[in-house]
Design a protein around this motif. Structure first.
Motif, PDB file in Angstrom:
ATOM      1  N   ILE A 269       0.866  -1.182   0.000  1.00 11.62           N
ATOM      2  CA  ILE A 269       0.000   0.000   0.000  1.00 11.62           C
ATOM      3  C   ILE A 269       0.899   1.228   0.000  1.00 11.62           C
ATOM      4  O   ILE A 269       1.854   1.314   0.801  1.00 11.62           O
ATOM      5  N   TRP A 270       0.572   2.152  -0.903  1.00 10.75           N
ATOM      6  CA  TRP A 270       1.409   3.335  -1.084  1.00 10.75           C
ATOM      7  C   TRP A 270       0.744   4.549  -0.435  1.00 10.75           C
ATOM      8  O   TRP A 270      -0.446   4.796  -0.651  1.00 10.75           O
ATOM      9  N   GLY A 271       1.527   5.302   0.321  1.00 12.79           N
ATOM     10  CA  GLY A 271       1.038   6.554   0.899  1.00 12.79           C
ATOM     11  C   GLY A 271       1.519   7.718   0.035  1.00 12.79           C
ATOM     12  O   GLY A 271       2.717   7.956  -0.089  1.00 12.79           O
ATOM     13  N   VAL A 272       0.546   8.427  -0.573  1.00  7.15           N
ATOM     14  CA  VAL A 272       0.890   9.398  -1.621  1.00  7.15           C
ATOM     15  C   VAL A 272       0.356  10.805  -1.294  1.00  7.15           C
ATOM     16  O   VAL A 272      -0.855  11.047  -1.400  1.00  7.15           O
ATOM     17  N   PRO A 273       1.229  11.736  -0.927  1.00  2.00           N
ATOM     18  CA  PRO A 273       0.780  13.127  -0.797  1.00  2.00           C
ATOM     19  C   PRO A 273       0.647  13.734  -2.197  1.00  2.00           C
ATOM     20  O   PRO A 273       1.464  13.433  -3.076  1.00  2.00           O
ATOM     21  N   ILE A 274      -0.361  14.553  -2.392  1.00  2.00           N
ATOM     22  CA  ILE A 274      -0.651  15.015  -3.759  1.00  2.00           C
ATOM     23  C   ILE A 274       0.164  16.268  -4.101  1.00  2.00           C
ATOM     24  O   ILE A 274       0.251  17.214  -3.308  1.00  2.00           O
ATOM     25  N   ARG A 275       0.751  16.208  -5.280  1.00  2.00           N
ATOM     26  CA  ARG A 275       1.558  17.327  -5.776  1.00  2.00           C
ATOM     27  C   ARG A 275       1.019  17.761  -7.134  1.00  2.00           C
ATOM     28  O   ARG A 275       1.198  17.038  -8.114  1.00  2.00           O
ATOM     29  N   PHE A 276       0.372  18.890  -7.170  1.00  2.00           N
ATOM     30  CA  PHE A 276      -0.189  19.409  -8.428  1.00  2.00           C
ATOM     31  C   PHE A 276      -0.985  18.331  -9.162  1.00  2.00           C
ATOM     32  O   PHE A 276      -0.793  18.082 -10.349  1.00  2.00           O
ATOM     33  N   GLY A 277      -1.836  17.685  -8.423  1.00  2.00           N
ATOM     34  CA  GLY A 277      -2.734  16.694  -9.030  1.00  2.00           C
ATOM     35  C   GLY A 277      -2.054  15.412  -9.463  1.00  2.00           C
ATOM     36  O   GLY A 277      -2.596  14.645 -10.277  1.00  2.00           O
ATOM     37  N   SER A 278      -0.895  15.126  -8.886  1.00  2.00           N
ATOM     38  CA  SER A 278      -0.192  13.913  -9.292  1.00  2.00           C
ATOM     39  C   SER A 278       0.651  13.414  -8.110  1.00  2.00           C
ATOM     40  O   SER A 278       0.638  14.030  -7.040  1.00  2.00           O
ATOM     41  N   MET A 279       1.379  12.303  -8.294  1.00  2.00           N
ATOM     42  CA  MET A 279       2.218  11.824  -7.186  1.00  2.00           C
ATOM     43  C   MET A 279       3.514  12.635  -7.131  1.00  2.00           C
ATOM     44  O   MET A 279       3.930  13.211  -8.141  1.00  2.00           O
ATOM     45  N   PRO A 280       4.173  12.679  -5.984  1.00  2.00           N
ATOM     46  CA  PRO A 280       5.440  13.396  -5.900  1.00  2.00           C
ATOM     47  C   PRO A 280       6.497  12.771  -6.820  1.00  2.00           C
ATOM     48  O   PRO A 280       6.470  11.546  -7.047  1.00  2.00           O
ATOM     49  N   VAL A 281       7.429  13.568  -7.296  1.00  2.00           N
ATOM     50  CA  VAL A 281       8.466  13.042  -8.206  1.00  2.00           C
ATOM     51  C   VAL A 281       9.255  11.919  -7.536  1.00  2.00           C
ATOM     52  O   VAL A 281       9.738  11.011  -8.204  1.00  2.00           O
ATOM     53  N   GLN A 282       9.411  11.999  -6.237  1.00  2.00           N
ATOM     54  CA  GLN A 282      10.184  10.964  -5.539  1.00  2.00           C
ATOM     55  C   GLN A 282       9.514   9.584  -5.711  1.00  2.00           C
ATOM     56  O   GLN A 282      10.192   8.585  -5.950  1.00  2.00           O
ATOM     57  N   ILE A 283       8.191   9.569  -5.570  1.00  2.00           N
ATOM     58  CA  ILE A 283       7.490   8.278  -5.744  1.00  2.00           C
ATOM     59  C   ILE A 283       7.566   7.848  -7.209  1.00  2.00           C
ATOM     60  O   ILE A 283       7.811   6.679  -7.526  1.00  2.00           O
ATOM     61  N   LYS A 284       7.387   8.819  -8.096  1.00  2.00           N
ATOM     62  CA  LYS A 284       7.410   8.483  -9.537  1.00  2.00           C
ATOM     63  C   LYS A 284       8.780   7.925  -9.918  1.00  2.00           C
ATOM     64  O   LYS A 284       8.883   6.919 -10.651  1.00  2.00           O
ATOM     65  N   ALA A 285       9.837   8.559  -9.399  1.00  2.00           N
ATOM     66  CA  ALA A 285      11.193   8.083  -9.725  1.00  2.00           C
ATOM     67  C   ALA A 285      11.388   6.655  -9.222  1.00  2.00           C
ATOM     68  O   ALA A 285      11.939   5.799  -9.919  1.00  2.00           O
ATOM     69  N   PHE A 286      10.896   6.417  -8.036  1.00  2.00           N
ATOM     70  CA  PHE A 286      11.043   5.063  -7.473  1.00  2.00           C
ATOM     71  C   PHE A 286      10.267   4.055  -8.321  1.00  2.00           C
ATOM     72  O   PHE A 286      10.772   2.973  -8.651  1.00  2.00           O
ATOM     73  N   LEU A 287       9.044   4.428  -8.704  1.00  2.00           N
ATOM     74  CA  LEU A 287       8.228   3.497  -9.510  1.00  2.00           C
ATOM     75  C   LEU A 287       8.884   3.255 -10.872  1.00  2.00           C
ATOM     76  O   LEU A 287       8.861   2.137 -11.394  1.00  2.00           O
ATOM     77  N   ASP A 288       9.467   4.306 -11.445  1.00  2.00           N
ATOM     78  CA  ASP A 288      10.161   4.116 -12.729  1.00  2.00           C
ATOM     79  C   ASP A 288      11.281   3.078 -12.571  1.00  2.00           C
ATOM     80  O   ASP A 288      11.511   2.248 -13.444  1.00  2.00           O
ATOM     81  N   ASP A 289      11.942   3.154 -11.444  1.00  2.00           N
ATOM     82  CA  ASP A 289      13.060   2.232 -11.198  1.00  2.00           C
ATOM     83  C   ASP A 289      12.594   0.779 -11.093  1.00  2.00           C
ATOM     84  O   ASP A 289      13.367  -0.155 -11.315  1.00  2.00           O
ATOM     85  N   THR A 290      11.306   0.604 -10.744  1.00  2.00           N
ATOM     86  CA  THR A 290      10.813  -0.784 -10.634  1.00  2.00           C
ATOM     87  C   THR A 290      10.714  -1.468 -11.995  1.00  2.00           C
ATOM     88  O   THR A 290      10.430  -2.666 -12.068  1.00  2.00           O
ATOM     89  N   SER A 291      10.962  -0.723 -13.062  1.00  2.00           N
ATOM     90  CA  SER A 291      10.864  -1.337 -14.397  1.00  2.00           C
ATOM     91  C   SER A 291      11.828  -2.516 -14.518  1.00  2.00           C
ATOM     92  O   SER A 291      11.605  -3.430 -15.292  1.00  2.00           O
ATOM     93  N   ARG A 292      12.884  -2.519 -13.685  1.00  2.00           N
ATOM     94  CA  ARG A 292      13.806  -3.668 -13.763  1.00  2.00           C
ATOM     95  C   ARG A 292      13.185  -4.957 -13.215  1.00  2.00           C
ATOM     96  O   ARG A 292      13.786  -6.020 -13.273  1.00  2.00           O
ATOM     97  N   LEU A 293      12.000  -4.839 -12.632  1.00  2.00           N
ATOM     98  CA  LEU A 293      11.329  -6.062 -12.143  1.00  2.00           C
ATOM     99  C   LEU A 293      10.324  -6.627 -13.150  1.00  2.00           C
ATOM    100  O   LEU A 293       9.696  -7.637 -12.904  1.00  2.00           O
TER     101      LEU A 293
END
Ligand SMILES: Cc1cc2nc3c(=O)[nH]c(=O)nc-3n(C[C@H](O)[C@H](O)[C@H](O)COP(=O)(O)O)c2cc1C
Length: 447
Positions: A269-293
């Motif tokens: 379960i992900w805890g997401v504070p809203i940034r300009f109607g989207s997820m924070p860049v930190q979460i997005k960067a982490f999720l992008d990194d999961t592409s190796r899975l």
């Protein structure tokens, strides 16, 4: 005599069988010990001989003589006689009862059936128990069914499992006895261990603690369902300057998550504070990194969910959820929404935080980091629901695995004449054991 359309007394349904007495006697254990003495045994057997020659009046004559000497076997035969040769319901039942009271197991099953058919479940259980304890497999299975379904008795899966197991173990079908893995208690133990070792992650990014506060509540909900929970935070990428400008609070006790950590979770379960109607860049960067899975499909089939925080009531939760979903679905993760009926969101008159995508807390100028009581409750409820969904899935998967391993064992064992399929009894032993195990964890199948 003509077969009556309906039987006279109480509410017992008529037996529809048109079996001849010979067929009825086929299943009777001729070595049963319910006769009183040798002489009466001789008389019963004399009656049997006439019966085999279909000379039923003669048969009846000798059985009555044996019955006069107290032979339970003779009473059983007379009960059959009045059921299949000379239709007399009352006499048939009377003879069944005398034979049952005298300890004839077959008659006890019949009386149990009669009581059951007339909805007298208490008596039915009593008669089936007598017969079952004397070793009747029929009665054992009936008791398993009665306790499994809770018909006329309080549903008791433990008792059901025990009767099913007895029924199965006596089958002469050595499969169940031989296979330790399907001993009901072991199934329960193994399945219970599996459920209590389920691991759910809460992964969040939180600067001013709003999300963190909600995360602790989600954790409580998850833990109330007996699963293990680990909390992680997503590493910050802001410089110290920016972080302090944004009033970031340090949460040193919460470990930073790595992409590899995700492989071990049964749900995230992900805890997401809203940034300009989207997820924070930190979460997005982490999720992008999961592409190796992707290739290893390490996240495929894992359950996932979200909870949110923001400042304005109508500002960005849906868009944040929409854009996040693609990340999860790309991995084949299964999204668990906030179940409105559980949360109480849809039957409240006042405006509440949260939506179908997950719980949320709205920042409040006076009390910035303290979600309302309702927001906390919804977050806790979501944690509970999430854990139930994960448990249900793993329980079902475990059950399926046990069933197919039974099939595989069967195929390997090459028991002659067996088609490799799992018997109904085997299924019932497993099912009741598994349900029993689930109830030990206050697990609710009806969610
Ligand atoms: C860059 C930035 C953008 C934000 N955008 C929104 C927004 O679009 N809608 C909103 O309601 N709140 C917005 N906020 C407020 C945050 O959502 C709020 O401060 C956050 O949920 C606090 O959570 P935290 O204490 O866990 O960091 C924004 C905050 C920042 C810093």
């Amino acid at each position: 005599m003509q077969k009556p359309n309906a039987y006279d007394t109480i509410t017992i349904k008529p037996h529809e069988d048109t079996n001849s007495i010979l067929q009825l006697l086929e299943n009777v254990d001729i070595n049963d010990l319910t006769y009183q003495d040798e002489e009466s045994q001789d008389l019963v057997e004399l009656g049997d001989e006439f019966s085999f020659k279909k000379e039923y009046q003669q048969a009846k004559f000798w059985w009555e003589k044996a019955a006069g000497k107290g032979s339970a076997r003779a009473y059983l035969r007379l009960a059959y006689y009045y059921r299949s040769v000379e239709w007399d319901y009352n006499k048939s039942v009377e003879n069944f009862k005398v034979a049952a009271k005298a300890g004839n197991v077959k008659a006890q099953c019949h009386v149990g059936d009669l009581c059951y058919a007339s909805s007298n479940y208490k008596m039915a259980v009593e008669w089936f128990e007598r017969a079952a304890e004397a070793g009747s497999r029929y009665a054992q299975q009936k008791l398993g069914d009665i306790y499994y379904k809770g018909i006329g008795v309080e549903k008791d899966l433990k008792v059901a499992a025990e009767w099913y197991y007895k029924h199965a173990s006596k089958q002469g079908d050595k499969r169940i006895r031989r296979s330790n893995s399907i001993r009901s208690d072991q199934v329960i133990y193994k399945a219970s261990k599996k459920i209590t070792s389920l691991l759910i992650y809460i992964i969040f990014y939180s600067l001013s603690d709003q999300i963190y506060t909600l995360a602790k509540e989600v954790r409580q909900g998850l833990e109330s369902q007996g699963v293990k929970v680990k909390m992680f935070q997503i590493p910050d990428t802001f410089s110290k300057n920016i972080s302090s400008h944004m009033n970031a609070r340090s949460k040193k006790d919460i470990p930073l998550v790595t992409v590899n950590d995700l492989k071990l979770a049964d749900g995230i379960i992900w805890g997401v504070p809203i940034r300009f109607g989207s997820m924070p860049v930190q979460i997005k960067a982490f999720l992008d990194d999961t592409s190796r899975l992707w290739k290893s499909k390490s996240l495929a089939g894992k359950f996932t969910g979200m909870f949110f925080s923001n400042t304005n009531q109508h500002d960005g939760q849906e868009t944040t959820a929409f854009t996040a979903l693609a990340n999860f679905y790309r991995h084949g993760m299964l999204y668990v929404p906030l179940i409105l009926a559980d949360s109480g969101l849809h039957d409240k008159l006042e405006a509440l935080s949260g939506s179908i995508y997950g719980p949320r807390t709205i920042e409040n100028d006076q009390n910035a980091h303290e979600p309302t009581r309702e927001e906390l409750k919804i977050a806790r409820q979501h944690g509970e629901t999430f854990a139930k969904v994960v448990k249900t899935y793993h329980w079902g998967a475990y059950y399926e695995k046990e069933i197919s391993s039974l099939g595989a064992q069967e195929n390997n064992s090459k028991v002659s004449g067996h088609n490799g399929r799992i018997s109904d009894t085997e299924r019932k032993v497993l099912l009741s054991a598994l349900e029993l195990g689930s109830s030990n964890f206050s697990f609710n199948f009806n969610m």
